[in-house]
Design an enzyme around this catalytic site. Structure first.
Site, PDB file in Angstrom:
ATOM      1  N   HIS A 183      91.580  -5.248  -9.921  1.00 56.05           N
ATOM      2  CA  HIS A 183      92.984  -5.119 -10.308  1.00 56.05           C
ATOM      3  C   HIS A 183      93.123  -4.358 -11.616  1.00 56.05           C
ATOM      4  O   HIS A 183      94.185  -4.376 -12.240  1.00 56.05           O
ATOM      5  CB  HIS A 183      93.605  -6.510 -10.424  1.00 56.05           C
ATOM      6  CG  HIS A 183      93.552  -7.251  -9.125  1.00 56.05           C
ATOM      7  ND1 HIS A 183      94.598  -7.249  -8.222  1.00 56.05           N
ATOM      8  CD2 HIS A 183      92.537  -7.952  -8.546  1.00 56.05           C
ATOM      9  CE1 HIS A 183      94.238  -7.963  -7.157  1.00 56.05           C
ATOM     10  NE2 HIS A 183      93.005  -8.387  -7.327  1.00 56.05           N
ATOM     11  N   LYS A 228      72.788  -1.351 -39.570  1.00 59.80           N
ATOM     12  CA  LYS A 228      72.358  -2.420 -40.472  1.00 59.80           C
ATOM     13  C   LYS A 228      72.321  -1.910 -41.910  1.00 59.80           C
ATOM     14  O   LYS A 228      72.573  -2.655 -42.842  1.00 59.80           O
ATOM     15  CB  LYS A 228      71.002  -2.979 -40.036  1.00 59.80           C
ATOM     16  CG  LYS A 228      71.052  -3.732 -38.691  1.00 59.80           C
ATOM     17  CD  LYS A 228      69.766  -4.489 -38.374  1.00 59.80           C
ATOM     18  CE  LYS A 228      69.886  -5.254 -37.053  1.00 59.80           C
ATOM     19  NZ  LYS A 228      68.771  -6.126 -36.742  1.00 59.80           N
ATOM     20  N   GLY A 248      64.157  -7.662 -29.199  1.00 61.52           N
ATOM     21  CA  GLY A 248      65.352  -8.512 -29.245  1.00 61.52           C
ATOM     22  C   GLY A 248      66.042  -8.617 -27.891  1.00 61.52           C
ATOM     23  O   GLY A 248      66.379  -9.704 -27.428  1.00 61.52           O
ATOM     24  N   ARG A 249      66.222  -7.485 -27.221  1.00 60.85           N
ATOM     25  CA  ARG A 249      66.983  -7.498 -25.961  1.00 60.85           C
ATOM     26  C   ARG A 249      66.168  -8.027 -24.784  1.00 60.85           C
ATOM     27  O   ARG A 249      66.677  -8.105 -23.674  1.00 60.85           O
ATOM     28  CB  ARG A 249      67.549  -6.110 -25.669  1.00 60.85           C
ATOM     29  CG  ARG A 249      66.524  -5.003 -25.635  1.00 60.85           C
ATOM     30  CD  ARG A 249      67.203  -3.639 -25.620  1.00 60.85           C
ATOM     31  NE  ARG A 249      66.274  -2.539 -25.821  1.00 60.85           N
ATOM     32  CZ  ARG A 249      65.843  -2.125 -26.995  1.00 60.85           C
ATOM     33  NH1 ARG A 249      66.221  -2.743 -28.107  1.00 60.85           N
ATOM     34  NH2 ARG A 249      65.023  -1.088 -27.097  1.00 60.85           N
ATOM     35  N   GLU A 278      75.123 -10.324 -40.245  1.00 64.86           N
ATOM     36  CA  GLU A 278      76.099 -11.156 -39.548  1.00 64.86           C
ATOM     37  C   GLU A 278      75.585 -12.580 -39.366  1.00 64.86           C
ATOM     38  O   GLU A 278      76.288 -13.564 -39.623  1.00 64.86           O
ATOM     39  CB  GLU A 278      76.404 -10.567 -38.156  1.00 64.86           C
ATOM     40  CG  GLU A 278      77.081  -9.210 -38.167  1.00 64.86           C
ATOM     41  CD  GLU A 278      76.102  -8.056 -38.139  1.00 64.86           C
ATOM     42  OE1 GLU A 278      74.952  -8.201 -38.643  1.00 64.86           O
ATOM     43  OE2 GLU A 278      76.477  -6.987 -37.617  1.00 64.86           O
ATOM     44  N   GLU A 286      70.731   0.293 -25.008  1.00 63.39           N
ATOM     45  CA  GLU A 286      69.910   0.293 -26.221  1.00 63.39           C
ATOM     46  C   GLU A 286      68.495   0.767 -25.890  1.00 63.39           C
ATOM     47  O   GLU A 286      67.844   1.412 -26.701  1.00 63.39           O
ATOM     48  CB  GLU A 286      69.873  -1.125 -26.815  1.00 63.39           C
ATOM     49  CG  GLU A 286      69.509  -1.163 -28.284  1.00 63.39           C
ATOM     50  CD  GLU A 286      69.793  -2.515 -28.908  1.00 63.39           C
ATOM     51  OE1 GLU A 286      70.900  -2.700 -29.446  1.00 63.39           O
ATOM     52  OE2 GLU A 286      68.923  -3.394 -28.850  1.00 63.39           O
ATOM     53  N   LYS A 315      65.380 -12.679 -35.050  1.00 66.44           N
ATOM     54  CA  LYS A 315      63.985 -12.249 -35.098  1.00 66.44           C
ATOM     55  C   LYS A 315      63.569 -11.990 -36.544  1.00 66.44           C
ATOM     56  O   LYS A 315      62.537 -12.454 -36.995  1.00 66.44           O
ATOM     57  CB  LYS A 315      63.837 -10.982 -34.242  1.00 66.44           C
ATOM     58  CG  LYS A 315      62.427 -10.471 -34.114  1.00 66.44           C
ATOM     59  CD  LYS A 315      62.377  -9.343 -33.091  1.00 66.44           C
ATOM     60  CE  LYS A 315      61.034  -8.640 -33.127  1.00 66.44           C
ATOM     61  NZ  LYS A 315      60.960  -7.551 -32.150  1.00 66.44           N
TER      62      LYS A 315
HETATM   63  C1  G6Q Z   1      67.705  -5.776 -29.759  1.00 63.08           C
HETATM   64  C2  G6Q Z   1      68.199  -5.199 -31.000  1.00 63.08           C
HETATM   65  C3  G6Q Z   1      69.306  -5.971 -31.670  1.00 63.08           C
HETATM   66  C4  G6Q Z   1      68.852  -7.250 -32.357  1.00 63.08           C
HETATM   67  C5  G6Q Z   1      69.962  -7.731 -33.275  1.00 63.08           C
HETATM   68  C6  G6Q Z   1      69.628  -9.046 -33.964  1.00 63.08           C
HETATM   69  O1  G6Q Z   1      66.819  -5.311 -29.089  1.00 63.08           O
HETATM   70  O2  G6Q Z   1      67.141  -4.970 -31.854  1.00 63.08           O
HETATM   71  O3  G6Q Z   1      70.340  -6.279 -30.784  1.00 63.08           O
HETATM   72  O4  G6Q Z   1      68.520  -8.210 -31.410  1.00 63.08           O
HETATM   73  O5  G6Q Z   1      70.234  -6.737 -34.226  1.00 63.08           O
HETATM   74  O6  G6Q Z   1      68.461  -8.942 -34.723  1.00 63.08           O
HETATM   75  P1  G6Q Z   1      67.778 -10.223 -35.291  1.00 63.08           P
HETATM   76  O7  G6Q Z   1      67.322 -11.073 -34.144  1.00 63.08           O
HETATM   77  O8  G6Q Z   1      66.636  -9.757 -36.127  1.00 63.08           O
HETATM   78  O9  G6Q Z   1      68.802 -10.968 -36.096  1.00 63.08           O
END
Ligand code: G6Q
Length: 552
Positions: A388, A516, A271-272, A217, A357, A211
């Protein structure tokens, strides 16, 4: 949610009434409740469009549900729901609308943000996804050397990883036969190294999903992937092998991805909740755009149900209320999600983010500390594997672990009796958790095994199961794009409803932002040989040890 709701009362008296009611029914076990009411299962089962929710195996009565619905009314849930669907900025700490429902608004009724309808933009991106995915799937889109794409590697983390990863696996039965899918999220170089090792650059397409296009990462993995590709095919190959999914066109361009290869989404997509947007590109590449849109259709159907169905028949609301009952009145601190479907192996991990989250908050919308527990710790594994492993604790441990059992009645894989065996386990577990096993039953069982006297009696307490352990059962006829869309949206709205009842903002994630920031500060101290910055003595000591071991 209008019309059929009782007038909202004040919240605290309803919590107090619920606590009194809990104490009143405390002596009645689920065995008692089932024995007293032959129609119990039917009374506590809801279904919508082929998705069935049986919540009868919980320690609750009709009065419990009525009080819980009063709680939702007192928390103003119908008004919050209206606000969300209308595009109001209900994510107040980030000043954003929350409109994943717009991404699957298949009826195309206008949804306004800042006076502009977002639907034309949503539909334009869907059309570009359709065009691109069709070309990759039919082979018209080739790599730089003219070879067709065989491997798709999604690079993203958190919300830009968990959704597509889960859905591509869940819908593997519908996957394009030529395309293989890989997901790289961790900054641990092992993941990208092991993913790329067997792949051929000439046939590999990278989808960089972020986003912000600033996540450490993802940017590190994308740079490593680009270096791997250009080492084999030269700089000119990037345009044929990299596409981006982002809200940040400037950073995408800076990375070197052509604007024509960028699929946009918007700040009102959390994001989620983003797998419905272009973040779902790997899903659409895997199952095709028609089926991706069936997934959107399923979610859209659930959206309409959540918004319009009366509270007593509302599935997401009911799932939310049962969760509130177990968490806040019965004191459960966890929630197990147990899919009896191997395709849903990543569904608990996906929900872990969606739920923890969103609702793992201790400060209310008003900035004050909340007075009651919020989201439980969610965990799970597919059945029967979990049986199990950790089910022991669920059956006989000291804690109350409410379970959601999920299963499709049909399978895509007709392999002998496997599916019947899987379903038998699905049915048996919730029954056993509810019924338990009394001392008399344990005794009879041990006697049948040939034990007698002191040896038998010594084993009885170990073979007793207290039972009365709550679970929901969610059943669909088969797992396909539409039912998966419904299932995910069911949980999304459950989470939303619980957030409203708990008085928190489910749509920010400041705890994630902290991570972050922190590593960015320590990285140069780890790599450099200058004096480290000021830390607590434990961190200083660990940093020094790592530096000493890594010194050439
Ligand atoms: C989701 C969070 C988090 C996010 C990641 C990746 O709701 O905000 O999981 O999706 O940190 O972020 P970017 O899409 O900005 O790389």
């Amino acid at each position: 949610m209008s019309g059929q709701w009782k007038k909202a009362a004040a919240l605290e008296p309803v919590w107090a009434a619920l606590a009194r009611h809990r104490d009143e029914i405390a002596g009645r076990t689920m065995r008692d409740l089932f024995a007293a009411d032959p129609a119990r299962a039917g009374r506590f089962t809801l279904s919508f469009d082929g998705l069935l929710l049986d919540y009868s195996k919980n320690r609750l009565t009709g009065r419990t549900m009525a009080l819980l619905r009063d709680l939702a009314a007192a928390a103003d849930l119908p008004a919050w729901t209206r606000r969300m669907f209308a595009g109001e900025r209900i994510n107040t700490t980030e000043n954003r609308a929350v409109l994943h429902v717009a991404l699957r608004n298949r009826g195309n009724a206008p949804i306004m943000v800042d006076g502009a309808d977002v639907m034309p933009e949503v539909n334009a991106v869907l059309a570009r996804m359709r065009d691109f995915t069709a070309r990759v799937r039919d082979g018209a889109w080739t790599g730089a050397t003219g070879r067709r794409i065989a491997s798709v590697v999604n690079i993203g983390i958190g919300g830009s990883d968990l959704g597509p990863r889960m859905a591509v696996e869940a819908l593997a039965a519908f996957r394009h036969e030529r395309l293989a899918f890989h997901f790289v999220s961790n900054v641990d170089g092992a993941e990208i190294a092991r993913t790329l090792a067997p792949l051929d650059p000439a046939e590999t397409l990278f989808v960089v999903a972020s986003k912000t296009f600033a996540t450490q990462e993802t940017m590190a993995n994308a740079a490593t992937a680009r270096a791997w590709l250009t080492a084999a095919l030269g700089d000119g190959a990037v345009a044929r092998h990299f596409v981006a999914v982002s809200t940040n066109a400037a950073e995408v361009a800076r990375f070197g991805i052509d604007a024509a290869n960028m699929f946009e989404f918007w700040d009102w997509v959390g994001g989620r909740f983003s797998l419905w947007s272009a973040v779902g590109l790997p899903i659409a590449l895997s199952i095709g755009m028609d089926r991706f849109e069936e997934m959107l259709d399923g979610a859209h159907a659930m959206d309409g149900h959540f918004r319009d169905a009366p509270p007593e028949r509302n599935l997401p609301l009911t799932l939310a209320l049962v969760g509130v009952w177990n968490t806040n009145l019965l004191g459960a601190e966890t929630q197990a999600v147990l899919p009896y479907d191997q395709g849903l192996a990543r569904f608990p991990a996906y929900l872990q983010q969606a739920e923890m989250e969103s609702n793992g908050k201790s400060v209310g919308r008003d900035g004050r500390r909340v007075e009651r527990a919020t989201a439980p710790v969610l965990f799970g594994e597919p059945g029967t594997n979990g049986q199990h492993a950790f089910y022991q604790l669920i059956h006989q441990g000291t804690r109350l672990v409410p379970c959601d059992f999920i299963a499709p009645a049909e399978t895509h894989y007709k392999t002998g009796r496997h599916h019947a065996m899987l379903l038998a386990n699905f049915l048996a577990q919730s029954e056993a958790l509810m019924l338990g096993k009394t001392a008399a039953e344990a005794r009879a069982e041990l006697a049948a095994e040939g034990l007698t006297g002191a040896a038998l009696e010594a084993l009885v307490p170990h073979r007793v199961f207290g039972g009365d352990r709550p679970s929901n059962s969610i059943l669909v006829r088969r797992l396909d794009p539409r039912t998966l869309g419904m299932l995910i949206a069911l949980y999304e709205h459950k989470i939303f409803a619980q957030g409203v009842i708990w008085g928190i903002n489910s749509f920010d994630q400041w705890g994630v932002e902290l991570g972050k920031q922190l590593a960015t500060r320590i990285l140069p101290e780890l790599e450099g040989d200058g004096p480290p910055g000021r830390h607590d003595s434990s961190t200083t000591q660990l940093l020094a040890q790592v530096r000493a071991w890594l010194k050439p």
